[in-house]
Design a protein around this motif. Structure first.
Motif, PDB file in Angstrom:
ATOM      1  N   ALA A   1       1.284  -1.319   0.517  1.00 23.46           N
ATOM      2  CA  ALA A   1       0.152   0.020   0.086  1.00 23.46           C
ATOM      3  C   ALA A   1       0.671   0.905   0.010  1.00 23.46           C
ATOM      4  CB  ALA A   1      -0.977  -0.001   1.171  1.00 23.46           C
ATOM      5  N   VAL A   2       1.695   1.023   0.676  1.00 18.40           N
ATOM      6  CA  VAL A   2       2.905   2.587   0.266  1.00 18.40           C
ATOM      7  C   VAL A   2       3.617   2.637  -0.231  1.00 18.40           C
ATOM      8  CG1 VAL A   2       4.776   3.672   1.612  1.00 18.40           C
ATOM      9  CG2 VAL A   2       2.810   2.179   3.872  1.00 18.40           C
ATOM     10  N   SER A   3       3.834   1.213  -1.285  1.00 18.41           N
ATOM     11  CA  SER A   3       4.492   1.419  -2.550  1.00 18.41           C
ATOM     12  C   SER A   3       3.828   1.976  -3.937  1.00 18.41           C
ATOM     13  CB  SER A   3       5.384  -0.234  -2.854  1.00 18.41           C
ATOM     14  OG  SER A   3       4.737  -0.542  -3.391  1.00 18.41           O
ATOM     15  N   LYS A   4       2.733   1.428  -3.505  1.00 21.12           N
ATOM     16  CA  LYS A   4       1.454   2.562  -4.355  1.00 21.12           C
ATOM     17  C   LYS A   4       1.156   3.189  -4.494  1.00 21.12           C
ATOM     18  CE  LYS A   4      -0.724  -2.530  -5.730  1.00 21.12           C
ATOM     19  NZ  LYS A   4      -1.345  -3.324  -5.998  1.00 21.12           N
ATOM     20  N   LEU A   5       1.095   4.285  -3.485  1.00 17.23           N
ATOM     21  CA  LEU A   5       1.141   5.881  -3.298  1.00 17.23           C
ATOM     22  C   LEU A   5      -0.103   6.389  -3.184  1.00 17.23           C
ATOM     23  CD1 LEU A   5       4.659   7.290  -5.242  1.00 17.23           C
ATOM     24  CD2 LEU A   5       4.062   6.684  -2.500  1.00 17.23           C
ATOM     25  N   GLY A   6      -1.273   5.673  -3.365  1.00 17.66           N
ATOM     26  CA  GLY A   6      -2.723   6.210  -3.249  1.00 17.66           C
ATOM     27  C   GLY A   6      -3.495   5.596  -4.810  1.00 17.66           C
ATOM     28  N   ILE A   7      -2.436   5.927  -5.758  1.00 14.34           N
ATOM     29  CA  ILE A   7      -2.448   5.869  -7.806  1.00 14.34           C
ATOM     30  C   ILE A   7      -3.404   5.700  -7.816  1.00 14.34           C
ATOM     31  CG2 ILE A   7      -1.326   6.680  -9.541  1.00 14.34           C
ATOM     32  CD1 ILE A   7       0.698   7.199  -7.964  1.00 14.34           C
ATOM     33  N   ASP A   8      -3.509   3.834  -7.626  1.00 10.16           N
ATOM     34  CA  ASP A   8      -4.165   2.785  -7.778  1.00 10.16           C
ATOM     35  C   ASP A   8      -5.944   3.595  -7.886  1.00 10.16           C
ATOM     36  OD1 ASP A   8      -1.600   1.228  -8.365  1.00 10.16           O
ATOM     37  OD2 ASP A   8      -2.837  -0.331  -7.623  1.00 10.16           O
ATOM     38  N   SER A   9      -5.824   4.471  -6.932  1.00 14.33           N
ATOM     39  CA  SER A   9      -7.602   4.250  -6.702  1.00 14.33           C
ATOM     40  C   SER A   9      -8.364   5.766  -7.443  1.00 14.33           C
ATOM     41  CB  SER A   9      -7.513   5.137  -5.754  1.00 14.33           C
ATOM     42  OG  SER A   9      -7.348   4.000  -4.265  1.00 14.33           O
TER      43      SER A   9
ATOM     44  N   PHE B   1      -5.397  -0.890 -19.761  1.00  9.69           N
ATOM     45  CA  PHE B   1      -6.695  -2.126 -20.443  1.00  9.69           C
ATOM     46  C   PHE B   1      -7.762  -1.767 -20.137  1.00  9.69           C
ATOM     47  CE2 PHE B   1      -2.048  -3.510 -21.242  1.00  9.69           C
ATOM     48  CZ  PHE B   1      -2.844  -4.542 -22.589  1.00  9.69           C
ATOM     49  N   GLN B   2      -7.293  -1.203 -17.833  1.00 11.93           N
ATOM     50  CA  GLN B   2      -9.143  -1.465 -18.126  1.00 11.93           C
ATOM     51  C   GLN B   2      -9.817  -0.600 -17.771  1.00 11.93           C
ATOM     52  OE1 GLN B   2      -9.793  -1.296 -13.356  1.00 11.93           O
ATOM     53  NE2 GLN B   2      -7.661  -3.307 -12.919  1.00 11.93           N
ATOM     54  N   SER B   3      -9.163   0.892 -18.334  1.00 10.03           N
ATOM     55  CA  SER B   3      -9.916   2.595 -18.929  1.00 10.03           C
ATOM     56  C   SER B   3     -10.529   1.722 -20.603  1.00 10.03           C
ATOM     57  CB  SER B   3      -8.770   3.432 -18.793  1.00 10.03           C
ATOM     58  OG  SER B   3      -7.481   3.355 -20.437  1.00 10.03           O
ATOM     59  N   LYS B   4      -9.650   1.197 -20.837  1.00 12.57           N
ATOM     60  CA  LYS B   4     -10.722   0.806 -22.274  1.00 12.57           C
ATOM     61  C   LYS B   4     -11.471  -0.555 -22.277  1.00 12.57           C
ATOM     62  CE  LYS B   4      -7.649   1.091 -25.560  1.00 12.57           C
ATOM     63  NZ  LYS B   4      -7.824   2.346 -26.851  1.00 12.57           N
TER      64      LYS B   4
ATOM     65  N   GLY C   1      -1.468  -2.849 -16.439  1.00 10.89           N
ATOM     66  CA  GLY C   1      -2.459  -2.730 -16.633  1.00 10.89           C
ATOM     67  C   GLY C   1      -4.203  -1.869 -16.532  1.00 10.89           C
ATOM     68  N   PHE C   2      -3.830  -0.994 -15.556  1.00 11.15           N
ATOM     69  CA  PHE C   2      -5.573   0.281 -15.472  1.00 11.15           C
ATOM     70  C   PHE C   2      -4.876   1.049 -16.688  1.00 11.15           C
ATOM     71  CE2 PHE C   2      -3.245  -0.115 -11.289  1.00 11.15           C
ATOM     72  CZ  PHE C   2      -4.093  -0.267 -10.967  1.00 11.15           C
TER      73      PHE C   2
ATOM     74  N   GLY D   1      -0.014   7.549 -21.269  1.00 12.16           N
ATOM     75  CA  GLY D   1       1.324   7.241 -21.247  1.00 12.16           C
ATOM     76  C   GLY D   1       2.100   8.148 -20.524  1.00 12.16           C
ATOM     77  N   LYS D   2       1.556   9.461 -20.447  1.00 15.08           N
ATOM     78  CA  LYS D   2       2.424  10.102 -19.229  1.00 15.08           C
ATOM     79  C   LYS D   2       2.259   9.941 -17.939  1.00 15.08           C
ATOM     80  CE  LYS D   2       3.095  14.743 -20.610  1.00 15.08           C
ATOM     81  NZ  LYS D   2       2.674  15.896 -20.140  1.00 15.08           N
ATOM     82  N   VAL D   3       0.405   9.578 -17.654  1.00 18.32           N
ATOM     83  CA  VAL D   3       0.155   9.400 -16.582  1.00 18.32           C
ATOM     84  C   VAL D   3       0.405   8.163 -16.006  1.00 18.32           C
ATOM     85  CG1 VAL D   3      -2.083   8.669 -16.081  1.00 18.32           C
ATOM     86  CG2 VAL D   3      -2.469  10.418 -16.605  1.00 18.32           C
ATOM     87  N   ILE D   4       1.200   6.992 -16.988  1.00 21.72           N
ATOM     88  CA  ILE D   4       1.539   4.855 -16.464  1.00 21.72           C
ATOM     89  C   ILE D   4       2.589   5.877 -16.457  1.00 21.72           C
ATOM     90  CG2 ILE D   4       2.306   3.025 -17.479  1.00 21.72           C
ATOM     91  CD1 ILE D   4      -1.135   3.307 -19.266  1.00 21.72           C
ATOM     92  N   GLY D   5       3.345   6.402 -17.438  1.00 24.19           N
ATOM     93  CA  GLY D   5       4.781   6.542 -16.897  1.00 24.19           C
ATOM     94  C   GLY D   5       5.149   6.985 -15.407  1.00 24.19           C
ATOM     95  N   THR D   6       4.734   8.330 -15.861  1.00 27.36           N
ATOM     96  CA  THR D   6       5.414   8.670 -14.235  1.00 27.36           C
ATOM     97  C   THR D   6       5.037   8.485 -13.203  1.00 27.36           C
ATOM     98  OG1 THR D   6       4.557  10.649 -15.095  1.00 27.36           O
ATOM     99  CG2 THR D   6       4.358  11.267 -12.805  1.00 27.36           C
TER     100      THR D   6
END
Length: 431
Positions: A63-71, A143-146, A140-141, A85-90
């Motif tokens: 949870a720490v390493s994901k920084l809450g960005i998954d949400s 692919f989920q968005s599409k 994977g996110f 691409g910028k969102v995923i790369g960052t």
């Protein structure tokens, strides 16, 4: 293209997406059931407890390493397709940095709490390496968005199958517990490898890093980071506190029940993951449709959970004996309590969707924080007297208050309480 045609296409993609997510969860559930049964019987309550005690630290720092960005990342990609691409790369870059920091913190924390337990220190360190290797599951996110979760499913299912074969081989050749810890590392590496391959194959947007985007993502995900961390803390802290206060054997008893209580969650998890982008998209198109879809999701999950909890409660003893054997018989009472907590845990996951869409992310921190405090206090009070059963009771009470009752504490979130009640009563669910 006519509106009805567009809706038909979206519905078809949604059904296919949900189908693939269900396939993944069924596939994972089946293999998990087999391999967990064999592992628990082979390792015994003590070693099974050590492995899960160690894994609890990894889950917290995941949870720490994901920084809450998954949400927020799916919402970010949907609303800013040209910058995906910028969102995923960052996100990948940020997670890489946070993963290395997390590994260091895990090592220091485990050494501090278990200074004379070299086995736990080494097993935890081995499993922590997975934090770095799994960062590319962020892809994977996209692919989920599409609504193309098919490729995420194939990647994760393939990786999981490899890990299952690894664990089965370890049991067959009677290897030590340390080799089982390596399984977490193998799965993380395999998932990232498959996701990268699919991303290249389907010509995903060029991955880039942006300092401005990093600030935006960290700012937007801050409350979800804190909330996500607190969620994992109070769902995994039970095992850590049990290990310190009652021993690894008790952790094994608790972990066995927890694993069974989570098995049925594959269906609601698939529904939630697949419905999330659909609900987020509908918010921008039609408010009434958005509310109806959200109620439908709540209604489905609540009633599905009640049915599953009732069945597993009635069959808890034969389930434990069949899967784990008599040495885990104490897990029966724990399972009966934990299975009901899963309903409220899923409700909390659905609540996060509404908070994200309505820009009320800060309240997620309060809700989960309340649950965490209650859980810790109850653990301290109940574990010394009731062991694993005490930890299960603490979890159930914390989940009920955090996921359901706490929405009444704030004026802005009280409408959600009414929405949940209406969904439970099937009001406003039909189109």
């Amino acid at each position: 293209m006519q509106l009805t045609s567009i809706k038909k296409i979206i519905t078809t993609k949604y059904m296919r997406n949900t189908g693939w997510l269900l396939f993944e969860q069924i596939f994972r559930m089946g293999l998990t059931l087999i391999v967990t049964t064999l592992m628990a019987r082979y390792l015994g309550t003590e070693n099974f407890g050590i492995l899960n005690y160690s894994l609890a630290y990894i889950m917290i720092f995941t949870a720490v390493s994901k920084l809450g960005i998954d949400s927020i990342i799916v919402n970010e990609i949907i609303n800013n397709k040209e910058e995906s691409g910028k969102v995923i790369g960052t996100t990948i870059y940020l997670r890489l940095v946070s993963s290395f920091i997390s590994i260091l913190l895990i090592f220091l924390l485990v050494k501090l709490l278990n200074p004379n337990y070299a086995a736990v220190q080494l097993i935890t360190l081995i499993q922590s390496i997975s934090l770095v290797l799994v960062i590319f599951d962020t892809i994977g996110f996209w692919f989920q968005s599409k609504l193309q979760s098919k490729y995420v499913v194939i990647a994760k299912s393939s990786a999981f199958a490899i890990v299952v074969l690894w664990r089965l081989a370890l049991i067959y050749f009677e290897k030590s517990i340390y080799y089982f810890a390596v399984a977490t590392v193998i799965e993380g590496f395999a998932i990232s490898l498959f996701m990268i391959a699919y991303y290249i194959k389907f010509k995903g947007p060029k991955i880039r890093f942006s300092f401005e985007k990093a600030k935006h993502l960290i700012s937007g995900s801050f409350y979800y980071f804190i909330a996500g961390l607190l969620i994992v803390v109070y769902t995994q802290l039970d095992k850590i506190m049990l290990g310190k206060m009652a021993g690894s054997t008790t952790v094994g008893i608790y972990s066995a029940a927890f694993a069974i209580s989570s098995l049925w969650v594959f269906i609601p998890t698939a529904l939630i993951d697949s419905a999330r982008p659909l609900i987020m998209t509908s918010k921008n198109e039609n408010e009434a449709s958005y509310i109806r879809k959200y109620k439908q999701l709540y209604c489905s999950i609540i009633w599905m959970g009640l049915g599953a909890a009732l069945v597993i409660t009635l069959l808890s003893k034969p389930i434990i004996l069949l899967i784990y054997g008599k040495q885990f018989i104490e897990s029966v009472s724990v399972l009966i309590i934990l299975i009901w907590s899963r309903i409220f845990s899923l409700m909390g996951t659905i609540r996060a969707i509404w908070l994200t869409i309505e820009n009320f992310g800060k309240y997620q921190v309060f809700f989960v924080g309340i649950g965490a405090v209650i859980n810790i206090v109850l653990n301290i009070s109940l574990i010394p007297h009731y062991g694993a059963i005490g930890a299960a009771i603490a979890t159930l009470i914390a989940e009920v208050i955090s996921a359901f009752i706490a929405v009444l504490f704030f004026k802005q979130t009280r409408p959600l309480f009414k929405l949940i009640i209406q969904a439970f009563l099937f009001k406003g669910v039909k189109a």
